[in-house]
Write a protein that holds these residues in place. Structure first.
Motif, PDB file in Angstrom:
ATOM      1  N   ASN A 165     -69.253 -48.249 -32.781  1.00 42.77           N
ATOM      2  CA  ASN A 165     -68.286 -49.008 -32.004  1.00 42.77           C
ATOM      3  C   ASN A 165     -69.020 -49.568 -30.787  1.00 42.77           C
ATOM      4  OD1 ASN A 165     -66.022 -50.097 -30.898  1.00 42.77           O
ATOM      5  ND2 ASN A 165     -64.975 -48.166 -30.498  1.00 42.77           N
ATOM      6  N   PRO A 166     -69.549 -50.774 -30.915  1.00 42.87           N
ATOM      7  CA  PRO A 166     -70.389 -51.293 -29.832  1.00 42.87           C
ATOM      8  C   PRO A 166     -69.597 -51.500 -28.540  1.00 42.87           C
ATOM      9  CG  PRO A 166     -70.073 -52.938 -31.543  1.00 42.87           C
ATOM     10  CD  PRO A 166     -69.414 -51.700 -32.009  1.00 42.87           C
ATOM     11  N   ASP A 167     -70.299 -51.304 -27.422  1.00 47.70           N
ATOM     12  CA  ASP A 167     -69.699 -51.554 -26.112  1.00 47.70           C
ATOM     13  C   ASP A 167     -69.898 -53.016 -25.739  1.00 47.70           C
ATOM     14  OD1 ASP A 167     -68.854 -48.977 -25.727  1.00 47.70           O
ATOM     15  OD2 ASP A 167     -70.736 -48.349 -24.792  1.00 47.70           O
ATOM     16  N   LEU A 168     -68.879 -53.584 -25.153  1.00 52.19           N
ATOM     17  CA  LEU A 168     -68.948 -54.961 -24.670  1.00 52.19           C
ATOM     18  C   LEU A 168     -68.956 -54.944 -23.153  1.00 52.19           C
ATOM     19  CD1 LEU A 168     -66.376 -56.663 -27.050  1.00 52.19           C
ATOM     20  CD2 LEU A 168     -68.842 -56.595 -27.273  1.00 52.19           C
ATOM     21  N   LEU A 169     -69.790 -55.759 -22.577  1.00 52.62           N
ATOM     22  CA  LEU A 169     -69.853 -55.892 -21.128  1.00 52.62           C
ATOM     23  C   LEU A 169     -69.089 -57.149 -20.728  1.00 52.62           C
ATOM     24  CD1 LEU A 169     -73.631 -55.128 -20.610  1.00 52.62           C
ATOM     25  CD2 LEU A 169     -71.714 -53.601 -20.187  1.00 52.62           C
ATOM     26  N   MET A 170     -68.237 -57.019 -19.717  1.00 51.62           N
ATOM     27  CA  MET A 170     -67.475 -58.169 -19.248  1.00 51.62           C
ATOM     28  C   MET A 170     -67.662 -58.283 -17.740  1.00 51.62           C
ATOM     29  SD  MET A 170     -63.411 -58.975 -19.527  1.00 51.62           S
ATOM     30  CE  MET A 170     -62.908 -57.873 -18.237  1.00 51.62           C
ATOM     31  N   TYR A 171     -67.962 -59.468 -17.306  1.00 50.45           N
ATOM     32  CA  TYR A 171     -68.115 -59.719 -15.877  1.00 50.45           C
ATOM     33  C   TYR A 171     -66.818 -60.338 -15.369  1.00 50.45           C
ATOM     34  CZ  TYR A 171     -69.712 -61.440 -11.406  1.00 50.45           C
ATOM     35  OH  TYR A 171     -69.842 -61.682 -10.061  1.00 50.45           O
ATOM     36  N   VAL A 172     -66.262 -59.736 -14.332  1.00 49.13           N
ATOM     37  CA  VAL A 172     -65.061 -60.265 -13.693  1.00 49.13           C
ATOM     38  C   VAL A 172     -65.515 -60.980 -12.433  1.00 49.13           C
ATOM     39  CG1 VAL A 172     -62.826 -59.691 -12.688  1.00 49.13           C
ATOM     40  CG2 VAL A 172     -63.685 -58.380 -14.634  1.00 49.13           C
ATOM     41  N   PHE A 173     -65.215 -62.264 -12.350  1.00 48.75           N
ATOM     42  CA  PHE A 173     -65.637 -63.065 -11.215  1.00 48.75           C
ATOM     43  C   PHE A 173     -64.858 -62.666  -9.961  1.00 48.75           C
ATOM     44  CE2 PHE A 173     -66.918 -65.676 -14.777  1.00 48.75           C
ATOM     45  CZ  PHE A 173     -68.179 -66.083 -14.379  1.00 48.75           C
ATOM     46  N   PRO A 174     -65.401 -62.911  -8.777  1.00 46.37           N
ATOM     47  CA  PRO A 174     -64.656 -62.625  -7.547  1.00 46.37           C
ATOM     48  C   PRO A 174     -63.342 -63.416  -7.552  1.00 46.37           C
ATOM     49  CG  PRO A 174     -66.937 -63.181  -7.058  1.00 46.37           C
ATOM     50  CD  PRO A 174     -66.725 -63.432  -8.511  1.00 46.37           C
ATOM     51  N   HIS A 175     -62.286 -62.749  -7.096  1.00 49.55           N
ATOM     52  CA  HIS A 175     -60.961 -63.387  -7.133  1.00 49.55           C
ATOM     53  C   HIS A 175     -60.060 -62.774  -6.074  1.00 49.55           C
ATOM     54  CE1 HIS A 175     -60.750 -59.825  -9.717  1.00 49.55           C
ATOM     55  NE2 HIS A 175     -59.464 -59.766  -9.414  1.00 49.55           N
ATOM     56  N   LEU A 176     -58.878 -63.359  -5.922  1.00 48.82           N
ATOM     57  CA  LEU A 176     -57.855 -62.833  -5.028  1.00 48.82           C
ATOM     58  C   LEU A 176     -56.813 -62.133  -5.877  1.00 48.82           C
ATOM     59  CD1 LEU A 176     -57.455 -65.931  -2.682  1.00 48.82           C
ATOM     60  CD2 LEU A 176     -58.771 -63.861  -2.253  1.00 48.82           C
ATOM     61  N   THR A 219     -67.646 -54.583 -16.119  1.00 45.05           N
ATOM     62  CA  THR A 219     -66.970 -53.439 -16.726  1.00 45.05           C
ATOM     63  C   THR A 219     -67.369 -53.339 -18.194  1.00 45.05           C
ATOM     64  OG1 THR A 219     -64.841 -52.356 -17.098  1.00 45.05           O
ATOM     65  CG2 THR A 219     -64.903 -54.739 -17.326  1.00 45.05           C
ATOM     66  N   VAL A 220     -67.228 -52.149 -18.759  1.00 39.95           N
ATOM     67  CA  VAL A 220     -67.600 -51.885 -20.148  1.00 39.95           C
ATOM     68  C   VAL A 220     -66.348 -51.455 -20.902  1.00 39.95           C
ATOM     69  CG1 VAL A 220     -69.001 -50.446 -21.674  1.00 39.95           C
ATOM     70  CG2 VAL A 220     -69.889 -51.141 -19.455  1.00 39.95           C
ATOM     71  N   PHE A 221     -66.165 -52.001 -22.100  1.00 42.55           N
ATOM     72  CA  PHE A 221     -65.066 -51.532 -22.954  1.00 42.55           C
ATOM     73  C   PHE A 221     -65.515 -51.591 -24.407  1.00 42.55           C
ATOM     74  CE2 PHE A 221     -64.444 -56.021 -22.223  1.00 42.55           C
ATOM     75  CZ  PHE A 221     -64.118 -56.534 -23.454  1.00 42.55           C
ATOM     76  N   PRO A 222     -64.933 -50.721 -25.260  1.00 43.99           N
ATOM     77  CA  PRO A 222     -65.358 -50.690 -26.670  1.00 43.99           C
ATOM     78  C   PRO A 222     -64.807 -51.889 -27.431  1.00 43.99           C
ATOM     79  CG  PRO A 222     -63.596 -49.124 -26.296  1.00 43.99           C
ATOM     80  CD  PRO A 222     -63.949 -49.692 -24.952  1.00 43.99           C
ATOM     81  N   LEU A 223     -65.527 -52.278 -28.472  1.00 44.21           N
ATOM     82  CA  LEU A 223     -65.099 -53.418 -29.274  1.00 44.21           C
ATOM     83  C   LEU A 223     -63.830 -53.082 -30.046  1.00 44.21           C
ATOM     84  CD1 LEU A 223     -65.704 -56.266 -30.379  1.00 44.21           C
ATOM     85  CD2 LEU A 223     -67.049 -55.185 -32.160  1.00 44.21           C
TER      86      LEU A 223
END
Length: 143
Positions: free
Chosen positions: A99-110, A123-127
């Motif tokens: 179950n590969p891990d996916l990396l997601m970048y959350v941009f700066p926001h309000l 952040t990391v979450f499973p596929l």
């Protein structure tokens, strides 16, 4: 003049629609003296070895094949693979699938009702949502 013509046409359409829906429950779903048990017995052969049940048994028998001597000799070894023993309890029979891990970048926001700045983060979450398992013998490599 034009208004009377359209009113008459609309009244005629409503009358036709109501007349086409006018039916009774007995016309739509006629009752009969047969019960569901009677229908079941007729369709399945009546519980005794009647002609339709006999045909069903003949059809099943034609799909069966006899066991060959090789099948009989191989059966204990095949069944032993799925039997729990002290030796095979140590080794897993049902391996986890990757179950590969996916990396997601959350941009700066309000965020929030009061716009509060949130810095960018990763952040990391499973596929896959659930852990999946392989059947015995389906995956041979270790991971």
């Amino acid at each position: 003049m034009r208004r009377n013509w359209t009113d008459a046409l609309a009244a005629l359409g409503v009358a036709l629609a109501l007349a086409s829906c006018a039916t009774t429950k007995e016309e739509l779903l006629p009752r009969s003296d047969r019960t569901m048990l009677d229908i079941w017995n007729v369709e399945t052969g009546g519980g005794a070895a009647g002609p339709s049940e006999r045909g069903l048994l003949d059809a099943r028998q034609s799909l069966r094949r006899p066991l060959t001597p090789a099948d009989v000799q191989a059966a204990p070894a095949e069944q032993a693979r799925y039997t729990r023993t002290a030796q095979n309890e140590i080794h897993r029979q049902f391996h986890r699938l990757p179950n590969p891990d996916l990396l997601m970048y959350v941009f700066p926001h309000l965020a929030g009702s009061d716009p509060v700045p949130v810095p960018g983060y990763t952040t990391v979450f499973p596929l896959y949502q659930r852990v999946q398992y392989a059947l015995p013998g389906e995956r041979t490599e270790d991971y």
